[in-house]
Structure formats: C-alpha cells, structure tokens
Design a protein around this motif. Sequence first.
Motif, PDB file in Angstrom:
ATOM      1  N   ASP A 133       8.047   3.419   4.090  1.00  0.00           N
ATOM      2  CA  ASP A 133       9.380   2.836   4.255  1.00  0.00           C
ATOM      3  C   ASP A 133       9.567   2.307   5.679  1.00  0.00           C
ATOM      4  OD1 ASP A 133      10.025   3.444   1.641  1.00  0.00           O
ATOM      5  OD2 ASP A 133      11.239   5.207   2.146  1.00  0.00           O
ATOM      6  N   ARG A 134       9.029   3.022   6.647  1.00  0.00           N
ATOM      7  CA  ARG A 134       9.110   2.575   8.040  1.00  0.00           C
ATOM      8  C   ARG A 134       8.359   1.256   8.211  1.00  0.00           C
ATOM      9  NH1 ARG A 134       7.362   6.754  12.650  1.00  0.00           N
ATOM     10  NH2 ARG A 134       9.325   7.686  11.958  1.00  0.00           N
ATOM     11  N   LEU A 135       7.241   1.139   7.528  1.00  0.00           N
ATOM     12  CA  LEU A 135       6.476  -0.109   7.560  1.00  0.00           C
ATOM     13  C   LEU A 135       7.299  -1.238   6.944  1.00  0.00           C
ATOM     14  CD1 LEU A 135       3.563  -0.911   8.436  1.00  0.00           C
ATOM     15  CD2 LEU A 135       2.876  -0.547   6.059  1.00  0.00           C
ATOM     16  N   ARG A 136       7.943  -0.958   5.827  1.00  0.00           N
ATOM     17  CA  ARG A 136       8.805  -1.965   5.181  1.00  0.00           C
ATOM     18  C   ARG A 136       9.938  -2.401   6.117  1.00  0.00           C
ATOM     19  NH1 ARG A 136      12.470   0.883   1.152  1.00  0.00           N
ATOM     20  NH2 ARG A 136      13.320   1.455   3.200  1.00  0.00           N
ATOM     21  N   ILE A 406      -0.586  -6.329  12.292  1.00  0.00           N
ATOM     22  CA  ILE A 406      -0.708  -6.812  10.918  1.00  0.00           C
ATOM     23  C   ILE A 406       0.548  -7.576  10.507  1.00  0.00           C
ATOM     24  CG2 ILE A 406      -2.274  -4.967  10.224  1.00  0.00           C
ATOM     25  CD1 ILE A 406       0.093  -3.605   8.794  1.00  0.00           C
ATOM     26  N   ARG A 407       0.365  -8.462   9.504  1.00  0.00           N
ATOM     27  CA  ARG A 407       1.444  -9.201   8.882  1.00  0.00           C
ATOM     28  C   ARG A 407       1.357  -8.931   7.381  1.00  0.00           C
ATOM     29  NH1 ARG A 407      -0.241 -13.709  10.484  1.00  0.00           N
ATOM     30  NH2 ARG A 407       0.793 -13.598  12.514  1.00  0.00           N
ATOM     31  N   TYR A 408       2.489  -8.649   6.722  1.00  0.00           N
ATOM     32  CA  TYR A 408       2.409  -8.137   5.356  1.00  0.00           C
ATOM     33  C   TYR A 408       3.714  -8.369   4.605  1.00  0.00           C
ATOM     34  CZ  TYR A 408       4.942  -4.547   7.897  1.00  0.00           C
ATOM     35  OH  TYR A 408       5.851  -3.922   8.697  1.00  0.00           O
ATOM     36  N   THR A 409       3.636  -8.254   3.282  1.00  0.00           N
ATOM     37  CA  THR A 409       4.831  -8.174   2.433  1.00  0.00           C
ATOM     38  C   THR A 409       4.734  -6.871   1.661  1.00  0.00           C
ATOM     39  OG1 THR A 409       3.701  -9.461   0.718  1.00  0.00           O
ATOM     40  CG2 THR A 409       5.144 -10.659   2.224  1.00  0.00           C
ATOM     41  N   LEU A 410       5.883  -6.195   1.543  1.00  0.00           N
ATOM     42  CA  LEU A 410       5.889  -4.837   1.018  1.00  0.00           C
ATOM     43  C   LEU A 410       7.175  -4.604   0.238  1.00  0.00           C
ATOM     44  CD1 LEU A 410       4.235  -2.112   1.348  1.00  0.00           C
ATOM     45  CD2 LEU A 410       5.781  -1.593   3.228  1.00  0.00           C
ATOM     46  N   ASP A 411       7.052  -3.962  -0.910  1.00  0.00           N
ATOM     47  CA  ASP A 411       8.240  -3.570  -1.677  1.00  0.00           C
ATOM     48  C   ASP A 411       8.933  -2.385  -1.018  1.00  0.00           C
ATOM     49  OD1 ASP A 411       7.831  -5.555  -3.509  1.00  0.00           O
ATOM     50  OD2 ASP A 411       6.816  -4.236  -4.960  1.00  0.00           O
TER      51      ASP A 411
END
Length: 411
Positions: A133-136, A406-411
């Motif tokens: 969740d912290r990553l999101r 990093i670059r990302y998409t996350l639910d």
Amino acid sequence: MTAPTTTEAARTVADPTAYADEKRLHAALTQLRSTAPVSRVEAPGYNPFWAVTKHADIMAVERANDLFTNSPRPVLMTAREEEMQAAVAIKTLIHMDDPEHKKMRAVAMDWFRPKTLKAMKQRIDELAKVHVDRLRDAGGECDFVQVVSTTFPLFVIMSLLGIPESDLPRMLQLTQELVGAQDPELQRTTGIDEQMNALLDMFAYFTDITAQRRANPTDDMASTIANATVDGQPLDDIATVSYYALIATAGHDTTSSTIAGGMRALIDHPDERRRLTDDLGLMPAATEEMIRWVTPVKAFMRTATEDTVLGGTPISAGDSLLLSYVSGNRDEDVFSDPFRFDVSRGNNKHVAFGYGVHFCLGAALARMEISSFFSELLPRLKSVELAGEPELIATTFVGGLKHLPIRYTLD
C-alpha cells in the motif's frame, strides 16, 4: 578488456567496491573457480587469507566445523578493524564455535521454530500489505529500497523483539551504519573510530532494552534474551547486547537486500515475472532463486585448526579462509546456467544461508517474509520498469541494493 591475473582476481574479494560492480565481481570469481579455486590473497591492509570459490570446497569447510572454526576471524576485516573489534570484546553467534555456539544458539531457537513462525505469519502478511500500500501511495515512482525493502523486514524483526515502532528510524540508522560501514554514502564517517562508534551506539540502545526487560519481562524475544541463562548463569551484558545486535542486523539487512534484489531481478526478467504472477505456486522456488541470485551475505571466514588440504591446496594450521558464498552460488558445476534467473529452478542447493551447525538461525523467517511480500505485490502489480540506475552497496560482508528507482502501476 584483458582478463585480470589470478592475483588480481583473488584480491577482488577483499575490495568493497567490487561488490558494487557485479560484472567486475563475477568476472573475477568465474576466473578463480576455473583456474585457482583456492587462492592465496594478500591485499593491502588485510591479514593474508585463502579465497575459497567452489561450491564443493565451501561445503567441505562448512561440514568440518571442528577443523575449520569461526573463531578468531569470522568476518573479513582489515587488520586494524580486527584489532579494534577485539578491544570492544564483541562476541556474537558468528564469533563462536561449539560447544559455546550450540548453547548460545539455543537461547533464541524457539522463536524461529515452525510453530512460532506460523503464529507470526498473520503479522508478516499484514506488514506486507502495509508496504505494498505504501508503494501504491508513493504515486507510481519511487526508490524501492528506501520506500519498501529497508523498512518491511525491520518492522518484522522489531515485532519479534518487542521494540516499539516509534524506534524504527533509530534502528534503521544504526543497522544501515553498521552494514554500510564500507560504503561512502551509508557509513557514519570514513574513520574507523567513528565506524566503531556506530556499533557502540547500538550497544547502548540495547543495554537500555536489556535493563527494561530484566526489570519488567514481557512476551517477546528481547525478554527471552535479556533473561536467558547458559549453564545456570545469566548472560553478561556484552553477550546480551551482542545477541540483540546480531538479530537486529542479520534479521533486517539480509532480507532487505534479497527483497530489493528480487524486485530488480523480476524487472530485468519480465518473462519470469509473468510466470510467477500467473502461478504463485512457484513462490517457494522463486524465493530460493531470489536468495541465490542476491546472496546477501557475501562471505564468512573460517580458520584451520590443523594442517590440511582443501581442493588440492595445502592449508596450514592457523590459516584463514574466506568462503565466497556469492561465488559458490554461481558455480557451473552445481547450477545449470547459473547466470540465468529462473523462478522455477529446482534442487536449488545455494549456500546463501551457510550450512551445517552455523546454518542461518533466521532462514525460515527470511523465506516467509520474501514469499509474503511478493505474494501480496505481484497480483496487484500491473507494470514496472527501472526509472534510473540501480546502485549497490560497497561491502565485503552483507549487502545488496542501496537504491532501486522504479516506475510502476499498482492496484
């Protein structure tokens, strides 16, 4: 580029900067495994030692714990650092041999048994979700090491010890200063005296914890250690705080390095990431592969108690040997295509946790943390790529990535 001489390649194992340059490190270790698997190393500032780079030779030393002892030189340090550490009288499990080692290991053994770890799993899963969740919430781009991999395992080990979460910044600083003592960015200063002060600061912190738990015991590992007895006698203050320091650093930094390195491996090998995401049943094998791939503990030292022969090389009583785990885990005689990251690799006989009587006390906990984190992350991770150049810690002992943008998409 010409290959380094055998002497130059052997000296690489004593160069902290080599561990921050994987291409250079593995080129030297591959050469040593092929041409001089037991190599004499005489590097400036260090007492001489033998570098052991083949898996079979490492295992032979690990099995013969009476012939090859941890004491008096369990970790590669400069001659000056060895003198200073001896003066401080540090003595953790990695400094001990049987029968003392077996007795001291038993102090905390129950905390790492399957029944206890099973009870911990819910808390570990909760912390894994918190950190995904912290990553999101970081908004799609971050330094994965700083946001996730340094804090998740530290929260876990603090939960075991019973240390309040409010102390996390202090514990993080102390563990990073100790493990990063050879890295210009992480070390407290470049002076050896100041580096030792980081260790003394950790000792002071845990001395306070010991006093608290002896006065008011609680149901946590800190109380177990503070109130332990060996041969009917309580542990002295040095033994007690040394135990805490080992649990805190080994329980944090090794797992942190593996999670960060595992994340990078999944980014660098998208087909393997997709395989694992599509079949989380591969997670046990993938966890072992991440541990092998990263090998967070780069090496341990042993000392020969009598004249012997290792890999055809005569070893004299009193000689020190460096067991290069990072080399053993790329040994072509043991691992099929060892430089391939394979989340389904079977029969993974890596030596990242050591072997025999000194097998890592917290291995099962580390595996649980790694598995829990990636089992939470991967179903929610839609895309991920590097957003900058990863950077590794300069070290000869424990380490891995210190930055992973990093670059990302996350639910």
